[in-house]
Scaffold this motif. Structure first.
Motif, PDB file in Angstrom:
ATOM      1  N   GLY A 127       6.245  -3.174 -10.067  1.00 29.70           N
ATOM      2  CA  GLY A 127       7.371  -4.081 -10.208  1.00 29.70           C
ATOM      3  C   GLY A 127       8.711  -3.421 -10.417  1.00 29.70           C
ATOM      4  N   ASP A 128       8.719  -2.131 -10.763  1.00 26.11           N
ATOM      5  CA  ASP A 128       9.995  -1.452 -10.965  1.00 26.11           C
ATOM      6  C   ASP A 128      10.628  -0.994  -9.654  1.00 26.11           C
ATOM      7  OD1 ASP A 128       7.884   0.320 -10.659  1.00 26.11           O
ATOM      8  OD2 ASP A 128       8.837   1.897 -11.841  1.00 26.11           O
ATOM      9  N   LEU A 129       9.942  -1.218  -8.531  1.00 23.87           N
ATOM     10  CA  LEU A 129      10.477  -0.863  -7.214  1.00 23.87           C
ATOM     11  C   LEU A 129      10.648  -2.118  -6.369  1.00 23.87           C
ATOM     12  CD1 LEU A 129       8.363   2.318  -6.336  1.00 23.87           C
ATOM     13  CD2 LEU A 129      10.749   2.225  -7.078  1.00 23.87           C
ATOM     14  N   PRO A 130      11.827  -2.770  -6.426  1.00 19.16           N
ATOM     15  CA  PRO A 130      12.030  -3.975  -5.619  1.00 19.16           C
ATOM     16  C   PRO A 130      12.065  -3.632  -4.131  1.00 19.16           C
ATOM     17  CG  PRO A 130      14.079  -3.328  -6.677  1.00 19.16           C
ATOM     18  CD  PRO A 130      13.011  -2.423  -7.213  1.00 19.16           C
ATOM     19  N   VAL A 170       6.189 -10.276  -3.293  1.00 18.23           N
ATOM     20  CA  VAL A 170       7.034 -10.482  -2.121  1.00 18.23           C
ATOM     21  C   VAL A 170       6.419 -11.659  -1.378  1.00 18.23           C
ATOM     22  CG1 VAL A 170       8.044  -9.452  -0.050  1.00 18.23           C
ATOM     23  CG2 VAL A 170       7.531  -8.009  -2.039  1.00 18.23           C
ATOM     24  N   TRP A 171       7.239 -12.635  -1.014  1.00 15.33           N
ATOM     25  CA  TRP A 171       6.730 -13.861  -0.410  1.00 15.33           C
ATOM     26  C   TRP A 171       7.477 -14.175   0.887  1.00 15.33           C
ATOM     27  CZ3 TRP A 171      10.512 -17.412   0.263  1.00 15.33           C
ATOM     28  CH2 TRP A 171      11.623 -17.332  -0.563  1.00 15.33           C
ATOM     29  N   ALA A 172       6.803 -14.954   1.715  1.00 13.45           N
ATOM     30  CA  ALA A 172       7.413 -15.441   2.959  1.00 13.45           C
ATOM     31  C   ALA A 172       6.870 -16.836   3.225  1.00 13.45           C
ATOM     32  CB  ALA A 172       7.085 -14.514   4.121  1.00 13.45           C
ATOM     33  N   GLU A 173       7.695 -17.663   3.860  1.00 17.11           N
ATOM     34  CA  GLU A 173       7.284 -19.018   4.235  1.00 17.11           C
ATOM     35  C   GLU A 173       7.465 -19.206   5.733  1.00 17.11           C
ATOM     36  OE1 GLU A 173       8.474 -21.262   0.078  1.00 17.11           O
ATOM     37  OE2 GLU A 173       9.628 -21.694   1.887  1.00 17.11           O
ATOM     38  N   VAL A 204       0.825  -1.207   0.000  1.00 18.97           N
ATOM     39  CA  VAL A 204       0.000   0.000   0.000  1.00 18.97           C
ATOM     40  C   VAL A 204       0.864   1.263   0.000  1.00 18.97           C
ATOM     41  CG1 VAL A 204      -1.593   1.315   1.449  1.00 18.97           C
ATOM     42  CG2 VAL A 204      -2.001  -1.105   1.026  1.00 18.97           C
ATOM     43  N   THR A 205       1.973   1.216   0.714  1.00 16.54           N
ATOM     44  CA  THR A 205       2.819   2.405   0.858  1.00 16.54           C
ATOM     45  C   THR A 205       3.791   2.564  -0.302  1.00 16.54           C
ATOM     46  OG1 THR A 205       2.698   2.171   3.251  1.00 16.54           O
ATOM     47  CG2 THR A 205       4.441   3.573   2.388  1.00 16.54           C
ATOM     48  N   HIS A 206       4.470   1.475  -0.675  1.00 14.25           N
ATOM     49  CA  HIS A 206       5.546   1.568  -1.664  1.00 14.25           C
ATOM     50  C   HIS A 206       5.178   0.997  -3.026  1.00 14.25           C
ATOM     51  CE1 HIS A 206       8.032   2.703   1.697  1.00 14.25           C
ATOM     52  NE2 HIS A 206       7.733   1.579   2.316  1.00 14.25           N
ATOM     53  N   GLY A 207       4.153   0.168  -3.100  1.00 14.04           N
ATOM     54  CA  GLY A 207       3.802  -0.485  -4.357  1.00 14.04           C
ATOM     55  C   GLY A 207       2.475  -0.026  -4.908  1.00 14.04           C
ATOM     56  N   ARG A 208       1.984   1.079  -4.405  1.00  8.89           N
ATOM     57  CA  ARG A 208       0.653   1.522  -4.787  1.00  8.89           C
ATOM     58  C   ARG A 208       0.655   2.263  -6.115  1.00  8.89           C
ATOM     59  NH1 ARG A 208      -3.352   6.071  -2.581  1.00  8.89           N
ATOM     60  NH2 ARG A 208      -5.204   5.145  -3.489  1.00  8.89           N
ATOM     61  N   VAL A 209      -0.238   1.828  -6.972  1.00  7.60           N
ATOM     62  CA  VAL A 209      -0.561   2.547  -8.195  1.00  7.60           C
ATOM     63  C   VAL A 209      -2.069   2.766  -8.134  1.00  7.60           C
ATOM     64  CG1 VAL A 209      -0.640   2.453 -10.711  1.00  7.60           C
ATOM     65  CG2 VAL A 209       1.328   1.491  -9.484  1.00  7.60           C
ATOM     66  N   PRO A 210      -2.518   4.020  -8.102  1.00  4.93           N
ATOM     67  CA  PRO A 210      -3.963   4.274  -7.971  1.00  4.93           C
ATOM     68  C   PRO A 210      -4.770   3.482  -9.005  1.00  4.93           C
ATOM     69  CG  PRO A 210      -2.743   6.321  -7.784  1.00  4.93           C
ATOM     70  CD  PRO A 210      -1.751   5.262  -8.203  1.00  4.93           C
ATOM     71  N   GLY A 211      -5.838   2.861  -8.523  1.00  9.23           N
ATOM     72  CA  GLY A 211      -6.725   2.099  -9.390  1.00  9.23           C
ATOM     73  C   GLY A 211      -6.296   0.663  -9.631  1.00  9.23           C
ATOM     74  N   ARG A 212      -5.154   0.254  -9.090  1.00 12.82           N
ATOM     75  CA  ARG A 212      -4.683  -1.123  -9.272  1.00 12.82           C
ATOM     76  C   ARG A 212      -4.594  -1.811  -7.918  1.00 12.82           C
ATOM     77  NH1 ARG A 212       0.369  -0.292 -13.390  1.00 12.82           N
ATOM     78  NH2 ARG A 212      -0.832   0.507 -15.138  1.00 12.82           N
ATOM     79  N   ASP A 213      -5.331  -2.880  -7.759  1.00 12.99           N
ATOM     80  CA  ASP A 213      -5.377  -3.614  -6.505  1.00 12.99           C
ATOM     81  C   ASP A 213      -4.077  -4.375  -6.250  1.00 12.99           C
ATOM     82  OD1 ASP A 213      -7.989  -2.765  -6.298  1.00 12.99           O
ATOM     83  OD2 ASP A 213      -8.835  -4.658  -7.005  1.00 12.99           O
TER      84      ASP A 213
END
Length: 147
Positions: free
Chosen positions: A93-96, A134-137, A63-72
């Motif tokens: 995706g351009d912001l790892p 981004v994933w976690a196990e 929500v903070t770093h990967g947000r693009v308005p209108g894209r869930d």
């Protein structure tokens, strides 16, 4: 909106379980992700924590770093054997993800450090443009002591 799949048990005591939902890239969407994870894990008979905290951090980052308005953003969880996999996919995706080293008095910047501390493994990967995941196990034990 969401999906849950419980496949026939491949091994005694082990089932494949899947949950996926798209959420708005807002603070409300991040809170809803945390609440949905808690409910889903309870329905599967699995412990809520540390998965709830991991989802809270990854969703907040989406929500903070990967947000693009209108894209869930998408939250996906699945269990294979005793491994709970958590994935949060955003449309930036351009912001790892970059773990930060904030000062002691900083009010933010510790999310990925928390994920690293709580998860058995974590990482990220690019998706179909413009997505990243981004994933976690986490190893889980069914409530009541059985795996």
């Amino acid at each position: 909106m969401n999906q849950e799949t419980a496949a026939p048990e491949a091994q005694p005591g082990h089932a494949f379980r899947n949950f996926s939902v798209r959420l708005s890239p807002t603070p409300r969407g991040a809170r809803l992700a945390r609440l949905l994870v808690a409910e889903q894990l309870c329905s599967w008979g699995l412990p809520v924590d540390p998965a709830r905290q991991i989802v809270a951090e990854l969703s907040a980052n989406a929500v903070t770093h990967g947000r693009v308005p209108g894209r869930d953003f998408r939250l996906t969880m699945y269990v294979i054997g005793t491994t709970l996999c958590i994935e949060v996919t955003d449309t930036c995706g351009d912001l790892p993800p970059r773990p930060q080293h904030p000062s002691d008095d900083a009010e933010s910047g510790r999310g990925l450090a928390l994920v690293e501390a709580l998860a058995d493994r974590w990482g990220w990967g690019p998706g179909l443009r413009p997505h990243k995941t981004v994933w976690a196990e986490v190893t889980v034990v069914r409530q009541g002591g059985s795996t």
